[in-house]
Motif scaffolding. Structure first.
Motif, PDB file in Angstrom:
ATOM      1  N   GLY A  32     -27.965  63.757  26.053  1.00  0.00           N
ATOM      2  CA  GLY A  32     -27.358  64.036  24.757  1.00  0.00           C
ATOM      3  C   GLY A  32     -25.968  64.632  24.807  1.00  0.00           C
ATOM      4  O   GLY A  32     -25.430  65.048  23.769  1.00  0.00           O
ATOM      5  N   ALA A  33     -25.338  64.677  25.987  1.00  0.00           N
ATOM      6  CA  ALA A  33     -23.986  65.221  26.079  1.00  0.00           C
ATOM      7  C   ALA A  33     -22.978  64.241  25.497  1.00  0.00           C
ATOM      8  O   ALA A  33     -23.108  63.019  25.645  1.00  0.00           O
ATOM      9  CB  ALA A  33     -23.632  65.529  27.531  1.00  0.00           C
ATOM     10  N   ASP A  34     -21.966  64.771  24.826  1.00  0.00           N
ATOM     11  CA  ASP A  34     -20.872  63.957  24.287  1.00  0.00           C
ATOM     12  C   ASP A  34     -19.607  64.072  25.131  1.00  0.00           C
ATOM     13  O   ASP A  34     -18.691  63.252  24.987  1.00  0.00           O
ATOM     14  CB  ASP A  34     -20.550  64.391  22.859  1.00  0.00           C
ATOM     15  CG  ASP A  34     -21.720  64.180  21.912  1.00  0.00           C
ATOM     16  OD1 ASP A  34     -22.266  63.058  21.897  1.00  0.00           O
ATOM     17  OD2 ASP A  34     -22.099  65.147  21.220  1.00  0.00           O
ATOM     18  N   TYR A  35     -19.559  65.098  25.996  1.00  0.00           N
ATOM     19  CA  TYR A  35     -18.367  65.352  26.807  1.00  0.00           C
ATOM     20  C   TYR A  35     -18.796  65.630  28.244  1.00  0.00           C
ATOM     21  O   TYR A  35     -19.873  66.183  28.489  1.00  0.00           O
ATOM     22  CB  TYR A  35     -17.583  66.555  26.272  1.00  0.00           C
ATOM     23  CG  TYR A  35     -17.221  66.435  24.805  1.00  0.00           C
ATOM     24  CD1 TYR A  35     -16.069  65.766  24.407  1.00  0.00           C
ATOM     25  CD2 TYR A  35     -18.042  66.988  23.818  1.00  0.00           C
ATOM     26  CE1 TYR A  35     -15.744  65.645  23.061  1.00  0.00           C
ATOM     27  CE2 TYR A  35     -17.728  66.867  22.473  1.00  0.00           C
ATOM     28  CZ  TYR A  35     -16.577  66.194  22.105  1.00  0.00           C
ATOM     29  OH  TYR A  35     -16.262  66.078  20.776  1.00  0.00           O
ATOM     30  N   PHE A  36     -17.913  65.259  29.180  1.00  0.00           N
ATOM     31  CA  PHE A  36     -18.224  65.448  30.602  1.00  0.00           C
ATOM     32  C   PHE A  36     -16.981  65.929  31.320  1.00  0.00           C
ATOM     33  O   PHE A  36     -15.922  65.294  31.258  1.00  0.00           O
ATOM     34  CB  PHE A  36     -18.713  64.135  31.221  1.00  0.00           C
ATOM     35  CG  PHE A  36     -19.308  64.295  32.601  1.00  0.00           C
ATOM     36  CD1 PHE A  36     -20.684  64.382  32.766  1.00  0.00           C
ATOM     37  CD2 PHE A  36     -18.498  64.368  33.726  1.00  0.00           C
ATOM     38  CE1 PHE A  36     -21.241  64.535  34.024  1.00  0.00           C
ATOM     39  CE2 PHE A  36     -19.038  64.518  34.993  1.00  0.00           C
ATOM     40  CZ  PHE A  36     -20.414  64.602  35.143  1.00  0.00           C
ATOM     41  N   LEU A  37     -17.096  67.069  32.010  1.00  0.00           N
ATOM     42  CA  LEU A  37     -16.001  67.627  32.804  1.00  0.00           C
ATOM     43  C   LEU A  37     -16.118  67.104  34.232  1.00  0.00           C
ATOM     44  O   LEU A  37     -17.052  67.441  34.951  1.00  0.00           O
ATOM     45  CB  LEU A  37     -16.065  69.156  32.785  1.00  0.00           C
ATOM     46  CG  LEU A  37     -16.034  69.808  31.390  1.00  0.00           C
ATOM     47  CD1 LEU A  37     -16.251  71.313  31.510  1.00  0.00           C
ATOM     48  CD2 LEU A  37     -14.716  69.513  30.685  1.00  0.00           C
ATOM     49  N   ALA A  38     -15.156  66.257  34.641  1.00  0.00           N
ATOM     50  CA  ALA A  38     -15.208  65.596  35.938  1.00  0.00           C
ATOM     51  C   ALA A  38     -14.061  66.068  36.821  1.00  0.00           C
ATOM     52  O   ALA A  38     -12.917  66.144  36.367  1.00  0.00           O
ATOM     53  CB  ALA A  38     -15.116  64.080  35.773  1.00  0.00           C
ATOM     54  N   PRO A  39     -14.338  66.393  38.088  1.00  0.00           N
ATOM     55  CA  PRO A  39     -13.256  66.787  38.991  1.00  0.00           C
ATOM     56  C   PRO A  39     -12.212  65.671  39.125  1.00  0.00           C
ATOM     57  O   PRO A  39     -12.565  64.487  39.254  1.00  0.00           O
ATOM     58  CB  PRO A  39     -13.973  67.019  40.326  1.00  0.00           C
ATOM     59  CG  PRO A  39     -15.393  67.299  39.951  1.00  0.00           C
ATOM     60  CD  PRO A  39     -15.658  66.466  38.734  1.00  0.00           C
ATOM     61  N   VAL A  40     -10.951  66.036  39.085  1.00  0.00           N
ATOM     62  CA  VAL A  40      -9.864  65.062  39.234  1.00  0.00           C
ATOM     63  C   VAL A  40     -10.062  64.215  40.494  1.00  0.00           C
ATOM     64  O   VAL A  40      -9.824  63.003  40.489  1.00  0.00           O
ATOM     65  CB  VAL A  40      -8.504  65.785  39.276  1.00  0.00           C
ATOM     66  CG1 VAL A  40      -7.412  64.861  39.790  1.00  0.00           C
ATOM     67  CG2 VAL A  40      -8.132  66.318  37.897  1.00  0.00           C
ATOM     68  N   GLU A  41     -10.516  64.847  41.569  1.00  0.00           N
ATOM     69  CA  GLU A  41     -10.653  64.135  42.839  1.00  0.00           C
ATOM     70  C   GLU A  41     -11.785  63.110  42.840  1.00  0.00           C
ATOM     71  O   GLU A  41     -11.930  62.345  43.797  1.00  0.00           O
ATOM     72  CB  GLU A  41     -10.834  65.139  43.982  1.00  0.00           C
ATOM     73  CG  GLU A  41      -9.585  65.976  44.230  1.00  0.00           C
ATOM     74  CD  GLU A  41      -9.819  67.066  45.259  1.00  0.00           C
ATOM     75  OE1 GLU A  41      -9.873  66.749  46.456  1.00  0.00           O
ATOM     76  OE2 GLU A  41      -9.964  68.233  44.841  1.00  0.00           O
TER      77      GLU A  41
ATOM     78  N   LEU B 174     -19.581  58.822  25.891  1.00  0.00           N
ATOM     79  CA  LEU B 174     -19.348  60.045  26.665  1.00  0.00           C
ATOM     80  C   LEU B 174     -17.862  60.160  26.976  1.00  0.00           C
ATOM     81  O   LEU B 174     -17.308  59.335  27.712  1.00  0.00           O
ATOM     82  CB  LEU B 174     -20.157  59.999  27.960  1.00  0.00           C
ATOM     83  CG  LEU B 174     -20.139  61.253  28.837  1.00  0.00           C
ATOM     84  CD1 LEU B 174     -20.870  62.404  28.143  1.00  0.00           C
ATOM     85  CD2 LEU B 174     -20.781  60.975  30.207  1.00  0.00           C
ATOM     86  N   GLN B 175     -17.204  61.183  26.432  1.00  0.00           N
ATOM     87  CA  GLN B 175     -15.787  61.396  26.722  1.00  0.00           C
ATOM     88  C   GLN B 175     -15.666  62.141  28.049  1.00  0.00           C
ATOM     89  O   GLN B 175     -16.158  63.262  28.196  1.00  0.00           O
ATOM     90  CB  GLN B 175     -15.093  62.184  25.612  1.00  0.00           C
ATOM     91  CG  GLN B 175     -13.597  62.378  25.885  1.00  0.00           C
ATOM     92  CD  GLN B 175     -12.845  63.000  24.718  1.00  0.00           C
ATOM     93  OE1 GLN B 175     -13.388  63.155  23.619  1.00  0.00           O
ATOM     94  NE2 GLN B 175     -11.595  63.358  24.945  1.00  0.00           N
ATOM     95  N   ILE B 176     -14.992  61.519  29.005  1.00  0.00           N
ATOM     96  CA  ILE B 176     -14.844  62.095  30.339  1.00  0.00           C
ATOM     97  C   ILE B 176     -13.481  62.761  30.431  1.00  0.00           C
ATOM     98  O   ILE B 176     -12.441  62.146  30.157  1.00  0.00           O
ATOM     99  CB  ILE B 176     -14.993  60.997  31.416  1.00  0.00           C
ATOM    100  CG1 ILE B 176     -16.365  60.336  31.295  1.00  0.00           C
ATOM    101  CG2 ILE B 176     -14.804  61.592  32.808  1.00  0.00           C
ATOM    102  CD1 ILE B 176     -16.504  59.063  32.098  1.00  0.00           C
TER     103      ILE B 176
END
Length: 363
Positions: free
Chosen positions: A311-320, A333-335
């Motif tokens: 149910g997440a709408d946003y995802f924090l992803a490492p730049v690498e 899902l907005q990454i």
């Protein structure tokens, strides 16, 4: 009624083909239940680091700092692995994984050396999780403006470093001083880094260290940083001093360092007023260092799917990890690409404000 002379014998080639077909079918059936040299991975559960079964997942300890409730639900993400260094999946499972877009079939030896045991993998994963929790505590409290006194312990040396010899692994740094100057006693890693930023490269420094319970002085020249200031040429680990503020994290059967970022954000959220990301459900992944740098992890394509399923709408992803994100985006899902904890806090502030159009992505 047909006479004996009317019967047509089966040609030998047809008989052979039938025997071959039966043998092939038997072989395939046998392979279905035989071990392979593969394991597979798929999206694992996304778990709240905010609350589980009505109880907080992270409880702050040894602190007089006020804590605050939040409406933001922060999720760590996981990868489920089937198989281990000593046991592959069966043929049927391997075929199913090969045909399933949400599963990755991986040769066991691509992940694990033949000398590694399952118990060693579990032990290493648990150790990495424990270390990530320490770094998350330091990063989360630090982002909230609360410095935690630490012990700084030498664990390695840069190639060619003059510190290798005068210092030893497991030395605990107590103080540093230039010739003729008063000693400086760093309480945190950022304090140590700030002190060295004002020292020209090649300066002789004397470090007082705690070695096996005794104070020992070690003098050596610093090496240059990119800006011309000093580095000690050593690797250190930061651990909270005894009775320093900390956190107890109540999650079982989760290993590795990849939840560090989300732990740190939850600690920060508890220590600051308001809700870090509004009333949104926000997932993410990434290691975190004690000073807030976010590092890459494995299996991010599975973690994106698990986040959306939860149910997440946003995802924090490492730049690498962005190269692995591209082509594996999940609808809805907005990454958001982040490199430091400050990047993540800025992103969460934008999510809270409902203004996410300009946030950095992996595209």
């Amino acid at each position: 009624m047909r006479s004996r002379e009317d019967l047509v014998p089966t040609p030998p080639r047809v008989l052979l083909a039938g025997v071959v077909a039966i043998a092939f079918g038997a072989l395939m059936l046998w392979q279905t239940f035989m071990p392979t040299t593969y394991l597979y991975q798929k999206p694992g559960p996304a778990l709240s680091v905010t609350e589980l079964d009505g109880a907080p997942v992270i409880e702050l300890t040894n602190t007089d700092a006020p804590t605050f409730p939040s409406e933001t639900d922060l999720l760590l993400t996981t990868v489920s692995t089937f198989g281990n260094p000593e046991e592959s999946v069966l043929g049927a499972a391997a075929v199913q994984a090969f045909l399933d877009n949400n599963k990755n079939l991986i040769p066991i030896r691509a992940l694990y050396d033949s000398a590694v045991t399952t118990e060693e993998v579990r032990s290493s994963s648990a150790a990495m999780m424990a270390a990530s929790q320490v770094d998350a505590v330091l990063a989360g409290y630090g982002a909230a403006g609360i410095d935690i006194p630490v012990t700084l312990t030498v664990v390695g040396f840069a190639e060619g470093s003059d510190a290798d010899g005068p210092l030893r692994a497991d030395d605990e740094i107590v103080a540093l001083r230039e010739a003729g100057e008063d000693p400086f006693e760093p309480r945190t890693f950022p304090e140590l880094r700030e002190y060295l930023a004002g020292i020209p490269a090649g300066t002789d420094l004397t470090l007082t260290v705690n070695r096996d319970g005794a104070a020992v002085d070690a003098t050596f020249a610093t090496i240059p940083a990119e800006d011309g200031s000093s580095l000690l040429g050593i690797s250190v680990i930061s651990e909270p001093a005894a009775d320093a503020p900390g956190a107890e994290i109540a999650l079982e059967n989760i290993g590795g360092p990849s939840a560090g970022q989300m732990f740190a954000l939850e600690i920060y959220d508890q220590l600051t007023e308001g809700s870090i990301g509004g009333d949104n459900t926000i997932a993410g992944t990434g290691t975190v260092s004690s000073d807030g740098d976010i590092g890459p992890i494995g299996g991010i394509e599975h973690k994106l799917v698990g986040a959306r399923n939860a149910g997440a709408d946003y995802f924090l992803a490492p730049v690498e990890n962005c190269d692995e994100v591209i082509g594996n985006e999940v609808e809805g899902l907005q990454i958001i690409a982040v490199d430091t904890l400050d990047d993540s806090l800025a992103a969460l502030d934008a999510i809270k404000a409902g203004d996410t159009a300009d946030l950095p992505t992996c595209g």
